[in-house]
Design an enzyme around this catalytic site. Structure first.
Site, PDB file in Angstrom:
ATOM      1  N   TYR A  80      32.527  57.828  36.817  1.00 54.49           N
ATOM      2  CA  TYR A  80      31.736  57.997  35.728  1.00 54.49           C
ATOM      3  C   TYR A  80      31.890  59.297  35.231  1.00 54.49           C
ATOM      4  CZ  TYR A  80      27.489  58.558  33.572  1.00 54.49           C
ATOM      5  OH  TYR A  80      26.331  58.901  32.719  1.00 54.49           O
ATOM      6  N   SER A 129      28.223  62.433  28.104  1.00 50.47           N
ATOM      7  CA  SER A 129      27.076  63.112  29.092  1.00 50.47           C
ATOM      8  C   SER A 129      27.631  64.445  29.237  1.00 50.47           C
ATOM      9  CB  SER A 129      27.640  62.413  30.551  1.00 50.47           C
ATOM     10  OG  SER A 129      27.003  63.068  31.686  1.00 50.47           O
TER      11      SER A 129
END
Length: 249
Positions: A151, A138
């Protein structure tokens, strides 16, 4: 990587980026295998894409991942690629609540899940003439979103793991590719994200990503233009500015 002629497994293939990649590879003549936690979501994708195959798996369960990998290899001996896309993203209130359970579940799914699956598939992949392991990190691997600290940390770990894995497998038939999406219009954090005008439209993201995969970038990283500000924030001296943009004070 070659984008046709594969037998490719895509985890988290029932929705969002995973489903989009599955359908894109399916249209290009690959045998696509999708996995996810909910059979109903997999059935919906398979019904819309005849020829796809789906399996349920809990990526946070060590034994289930191992059994799943064995089952897929046995049923699809030509398997030569995997996209480790399954993941969860949950806000954590580190000040006002007990967030440890969320953090542990995030690590089990987003980090241990891909590592366990890759470990289970690698012996088979190394027997293939050409194979590919793809990880999905990400933009938050490089500049975190503070409300989702675990995360963001798991995606930073996936980036680091991918770099090491690429080096360690450099003399084998297995290519290692990292896909680092920006903020994309999916349901990862609910309906708001799916319609947020600040997020990159999913179709545009998928089109640019497939084009980059076909071009085989030397870095082994698939970076759409929109994620490069995050990816190179440290190198360009913009890390604090990008952090402040993602995390308004």
């Amino acid at each position: 990587m070659q984008i046709t002629g594969n037998t490719i497994l895509i985890t988290g293939g029932g929705s969002g980026i995973g489903r989009g990649l599955a359908e894109a590879f399916h249209r290009r003549g690959n045998q696509v295998i999708i996995s996810g936690r909910r059979q109903s979501a997999l059935d919906e994708v398979i019904a819309a894409n005849p020829g796809m195959v789906g399996y349920t798996v809990d990526m946070a369960d060590k034994a289930d991942v191992a059994e799943f990998a064995s089952r897929v290899i046995a049923a699809h001996p030509a398997l030569n690629a995997v996209i480790n896309n399954a993941g969860i993203m949950v806000d954590e209130d580190v000040v006002g609540s007990d967030y440890l359970e969320t953090a542990e579940a995030t690590i089990a799914t987003n980090l241990l899940g891909p590592i366990r699956l890759i470990a289970a598939l690698l012996p088979h992949f190394q027997r293939q003439p050409k194979a590919a392991v793809l990880t999905v990190s990400s933009g938050l691997a490089f500049v975190p979103k503070a409300s989702t600290p675990t995360y963001s940390a798991t995606k930073a770990a996936i980036h680091s793991y991918s770099q090491s894995l690429r080096y360690l497998l450099r003399n084998t038939s297995v290519e290692v590719i990292e896909i680092a999406p920006p903020y994309v219009q999916t349901f990862l954090q609910g309906a708001h994200q799916a319609s947020d005008p600040n997020a990159m439209p999913l179709d545009a993201y998928l089109a640019e990503t497939i084009e980059l995969l076909a071009s085989e970038p030397a870095s082994g990283e698939i970076l759409v233009e929109r994620v490069k500000r995050q990816r190179f924030a440290e190198a360009t001296g913009n890390a604090q500015a990008v952090f402040d943009f993602i995390n308004p004070r």
